[in-house]
Design a protein around this motif. Structure first.
Motif, PDB file in Angstrom:
ATOM      1  N   THR A 245       0.827  -1.207   0.000  1.00  0.00           N
ATOM      2  CA  THR A 245       0.000   0.000   0.000  1.00  0.00           C
ATOM      3  C   THR A 245       0.860   1.255   0.000  1.00  0.00           C
ATOM      4  N   LEU A 246       1.914   1.262   0.811  1.00  0.00           N
ATOM      5  CA  LEU A 246       2.809   2.420   0.859  1.00  0.00           C
ATOM      6  C   LEU A 246       3.471   2.640  -0.498  1.00  0.00           C
ATOM      7  N   VAL A 247       3.880   1.546  -1.136  1.00  0.00           N
ATOM      8  CA  VAL A 247       4.506   1.647  -2.454  1.00  0.00           C
ATOM      9  C   VAL A 247       3.502   2.161  -3.477  1.00  0.00           C
ATOM     10  N   GLU A 248       2.286   1.613  -3.425  1.00  0.00           N
ATOM     11  CA  GLU A 248       1.249   2.017  -4.383  1.00  0.00           C
ATOM     12  C   GLU A 248       0.906   3.495  -4.238  1.00  0.00           C
ATOM     13  N   ARG A 249       0.861   3.986  -3.006  1.00  0.00           N
ATOM     14  CA  ARG A 249       0.527   5.386  -2.764  1.00  0.00           C
ATOM     15  C   ARG A 249       1.748   6.303  -2.840  1.00  0.00           C
ATOM     16  N   ASP A 250       2.899   5.722  -3.118  1.00  0.00           N
ATOM     17  CA  ASP A 250       4.153   6.476  -3.226  1.00  0.00           C
ATOM     18  C   ASP A 250       4.432   7.277  -1.956  1.00  0.00           C
ATOM     19  N   ILE A 251       4.236   6.636  -0.810  1.00  0.00           N
ATOM     20  CA  ILE A 251       4.580   7.239   0.485  1.00  0.00           C
ATOM     21  C   ILE A 251       6.021   6.850   0.801  1.00  0.00           C
ATOM     22  N   ALA A 252       6.911   7.805   0.701  1.00  0.00           N
ATOM     23  CA  ALA A 252       8.329   7.531   0.912  1.00  0.00           C
ATOM     24  C   ALA A 252       8.613   7.253   2.385  1.00  0.00           C
ATOM     25  N   LEU A 253       9.642   6.469   2.638  1.00  0.00           N
ATOM     26  CA  LEU A 253      10.057   6.119   3.990  1.00  0.00           C
ATOM     27  C   LEU A 253      11.376   6.813   4.301  1.00  0.00           C
ATOM     28  N   GLU A 254      11.406   7.555   5.401  1.00  0.00           N
ATOM     29  CA  GLU A 254      12.624   8.211   5.853  1.00  0.00           C
ATOM     30  C   GLU A 254      13.308   7.266   6.850  1.00  0.00           C
ATOM     31  N   VAL A 255      14.182   6.422   6.353  1.00  0.00           N
ATOM     32  CA  VAL A 255      14.771   5.359   7.167  1.00  0.00           C
ATOM     33  C   VAL A 255      16.085   5.849   7.781  1.00  0.00           C
ATOM     34  N   CYS A 256      16.215   5.660   9.087  1.00  0.00           N
ATOM     35  CA  CYS A 256      17.371   6.163   9.839  1.00  0.00           C
ATOM     36  C   CYS A 256      18.036   4.994  10.560  1.00  0.00           C
ATOM     37  N   ALA A 288      19.723  10.830   9.164  1.00  0.00           N
ATOM     38  CA  ALA A 288      20.564  10.681  10.355  1.00  0.00           C
ATOM     39  C   ALA A 288      19.787  10.909  11.641  1.00  0.00           C
ATOM     40  N   ASP A 289      18.582  11.490  11.560  1.00  0.00           N
ATOM     41  CA  ASP A 289      17.689  11.672  12.695  1.00  0.00           C
ATOM     42  C   ASP A 289      18.273  12.641  13.727  1.00  0.00           C
ATOM     43  N   ASP A 290      19.086  12.129  14.653  1.00  0.00           N
ATOM     44  CA  ASP A 290      19.706  12.947  15.709  1.00  0.00           C
ATOM     45  C   ASP A 290      21.171  12.555  15.851  1.00  0.00           C
ATOM     46  N   PRO A 291      22.022  12.995  14.949  1.00  0.00           N
ATOM     47  CA  PRO A 291      23.424  12.550  14.989  1.00  0.00           C
ATOM     48  C   PRO A 291      24.159  12.921  16.266  1.00  0.00           C
ATOM     49  N   LEU A 292      23.738  13.983  16.943  1.00  0.00           N
ATOM     50  CA  LEU A 292      24.367  14.346  18.204  1.00  0.00           C
ATOM     51  C   LEU A 292      24.285  13.207  19.210  1.00  0.00           C
ATOM     52  N   LEU A 293      23.140  12.513  19.224  1.00  0.00           N
ATOM     53  CA  LEU A 293      22.910  11.438  20.187  1.00  0.00           C
ATOM     54  C   LEU A 293      23.278  10.066  19.636  1.00  0.00           C
ATOM     55  N   PHE A 294      23.095   9.874  18.330  1.00  0.00           N
ATOM     56  CA  PHE A 294      23.279   8.547  17.768  1.00  0.00           C
ATOM     57  C   PHE A 294      24.672   8.342  17.177  1.00  0.00           C
ATOM     58  N   GLY A 295      25.448   9.415  17.084  1.00  0.00           N
ATOM     59  CA  GLY A 295      26.860   9.273  16.777  1.00  0.00           C
ATOM     60  C   GLY A 295      27.227   9.139  15.322  1.00  0.00           C
ATOM     61  N   SER A 296      26.293   9.312  14.400  1.00  0.00           N
ATOM     62  CA  SER A 296      26.650   9.204  12.982  1.00  0.00           C
ATOM     63  C   SER A 296      25.748  10.112  12.146  1.00  0.00           C
ATOM     64  N   LEU A 299      26.245  10.630   5.905  1.00  0.00           N
ATOM     65  CA  LEU A 299      27.156   9.798   5.123  1.00  0.00           C
ATOM     66  C   LEU A 299      27.293   8.412   5.728  1.00  0.00           C
ATOM     67  N   ALA A 300      27.304   8.333   7.046  1.00  0.00           N
ATOM     68  CA  ALA A 300      27.440   7.037   7.713  1.00  0.00           C
ATOM     69  C   ALA A 300      26.264   6.114   7.411  1.00  0.00           C
ATOM     70  N   GLN A 301      25.087   6.679   7.151  1.00  0.00           N
ATOM     71  CA  GLN A 301      23.935   5.842   6.823  1.00  0.00           C
ATOM     72  C   GLN A 301      24.122   5.195   5.444  1.00  0.00           C
ATOM     73  N   TYR A 302      24.701   5.956   4.514  1.00  0.00           N
ATOM     74  CA  TYR A 302      24.990   5.396   3.191  1.00  0.00           C
ATOM     75  C   TYR A 302      26.105   4.355   3.270  1.00  0.00           C
ATOM     76  N   GLU A 303      27.102   4.618   4.108  1.00  0.00           N
ATOM     77  CA  GLU A 303      28.155   3.622   4.305  1.00  0.00           C
ATOM     78  C   GLU A 303      27.583   2.349   4.927  1.00  0.00           C
ATOM     79  N   ALA A 304      26.588   2.512   5.803  1.00  0.00           N
ATOM     80  CA  ALA A 304      25.976   1.348   6.453  1.00  0.00           C
ATOM     81  C   ALA A 304      25.258   0.458   5.445  1.00  0.00           C
ATOM     82  N   VAL A 305      24.513   1.058   4.515  1.00  0.00           N
ATOM     83  CA  VAL A 305      23.786   0.217   3.553  1.00  0.00           C
ATOM     84  C   VAL A 305      24.745  -0.433   2.563  1.00  0.00           C
ATOM     85  N   ARG A 306      25.872   0.222   2.296  1.00  0.00           N
ATOM     86  CA  ARG A 306      26.899  -0.463   1.485  1.00  0.00           C
ATOM     87  C   ARG A 306      27.384  -1.694   2.247  1.00  0.00           C
TER      88      ARG A 306
END
Length: 348
Positions: A245-256, A288-296, A299-306
């Motif tokens: 349903t999310l894909v069909e409605r083109d509701i993007a996901l902000e994944v952190c 990155a959501d809250d990099p101050l608290l989560f430490g990254s 760019l680190a999120q892209y490195e993580a998915v690699r």
């Protein structure tokens, strides 16, 4: 000898993720703060920071109300240093500088002005300051800027309506209306009126949902708030019909991914189901959501998915998805998508 102007194809995993054009669509104002800035401001104000913040230790809590309370305590401690117009402007500019250095071409930053209003004369001045500085940053740095005004689940829904009406007055630089804080608190449907006000005023609907709670909560957010994008939404992977349903409605996901691990949603970064969501056809914007608290940072999120095994083509598709899901103009999107393709083809 190779022809002049041709480019040898780059090997898989060797393309520089820092130069990949990308849009950053999930970043909170105080949570974007540089650790050095936090320490400097705390020292100047004689404020004692909790050890985790003082030592720049990435936060990791249990996935419970107690864990969220601990996260909120640290966030509130950091927010105490943001008590003037000058500091507000500084934080926004530094967030943009950091994003620009990591290849961001668009930053859509989220702020609840309620927290800063007492220090600058009210809600309207708080938004005015952020909007004015965002416009100045665009002129000075060349990064495209958007502001999301966010209500909190911890406050009364009538407060959200006030914020929505105010946000609409600044439609343009303010491009979205959000709902943040602990998903387990408040009645989602009671915020529907605020989101109607925002949508009718031309703002994107970008509430949080689907990180701490699973598919039933996401259904409620989708049905009640009609999101353009879903802040997190990662747990939609648990219900293929919902995800379709999310894909069909083109509701993007902000994944952190870093946030998901720090808040105990997943044990390890490799468990965050970005590749699986992508294979289902979801539009994903890494954040990155809250990099101050989560430490990254971003760019680190892209490195993580690699590190999850995603190919450079798949990572380029993620970046392209973030650009398409942004509120840049169609002309800007077209230009940046061409740059993403050039990055992959070795011409960037």
């Amino acid at each position: 000898m190779a022809n002049v102007g041709t480019h040898a194809p780059r090997r898989e995993g060797e393309r520089d993720l820092r130069t990949l054009p990308k849009a950053h669509l999930h970043l909170h104002f105080t949570g974007s703060m540089r650790h050095d800035t936090l320490q400097e401001l705390a020292a100047a104000q004689n404020l004692r920071l909790p050890r985790t913040l003082a030592e720049q230790t990435a936060l990791k809590v249990e996935p419970s109300a107690r864990g969220w309370f601990r996260f909120q305590r640290f966030y509130d401690a950091a927010r105490k240093v943001v008590n003037s117009e000058t500091i507000m402007r500084r934080l926004l500019r530094e967030a943009a500088e950091d994003d620009l250095a990591e290849g961001s071409v668009r930053l859509e930053l989220q702020i609840d002005p309620t927290s800063y209003a007492p220090f600058v004369g009210g809600l309207t001045p708080a938004i005015e300051i952020i909007v004015d500085e965002a416009c100045a940053i665009e002129r000075d740095l060349g990064i495209s800027m958007g502001i999301i005004v966010a209500a909190s689940r911890m406050r009364h829904p009538l407060d959200a309506r006030i914020l929505a009406r105010l946000a609409v007055q600044y439609a343009g630089t303010v491009m979205g209306f959000g709902l943040s804080n602990d998903e387990r608190r408040g009645d989602t449907s009671s915020f529907a009126a605020a989101f109607r006000i925002a949508r009718h005023g031309g703002l994107a609907s970008v509430p949080h949902g689907g990180e701490l709670l699973g598919p039933p909560h996401i259904h409620e957010v989708v049905d009640s708030l009609e999101p353009t994008r879903l802040g997190h939404g990662v747990r939609s992977i648990e219900d293929p019909r919902l995800l379709a349903t999310l894909v069909e409605r083109d509701i993007a996901l902000e994944v952190c991914p870093a946030s998901n691990v720090s808040l105990g949603v997943y044990r390890d970064i490799g468990d965050v189901p970005v590749p699986q969501l992508a294979r289902y056809g979801a539009t994903i914007a890494l954040g990155a959501d809250d990099p101050l608290l989560f430490g990254s940072r971003l760019l680190a999120q892209y490195e993580a998915v690699r590190g999850m095994g995603m190919t450079d083509r798949e990572i380029a598709d993620l970046a392209a998805g973030s650009i398409r899901a942004s509120r840049m103009s169609e002309t800007e999107k077209h230009a940046q998508l061409a740059r993403v393709n050039a990055w992959y083809e070795g011409e960037g």
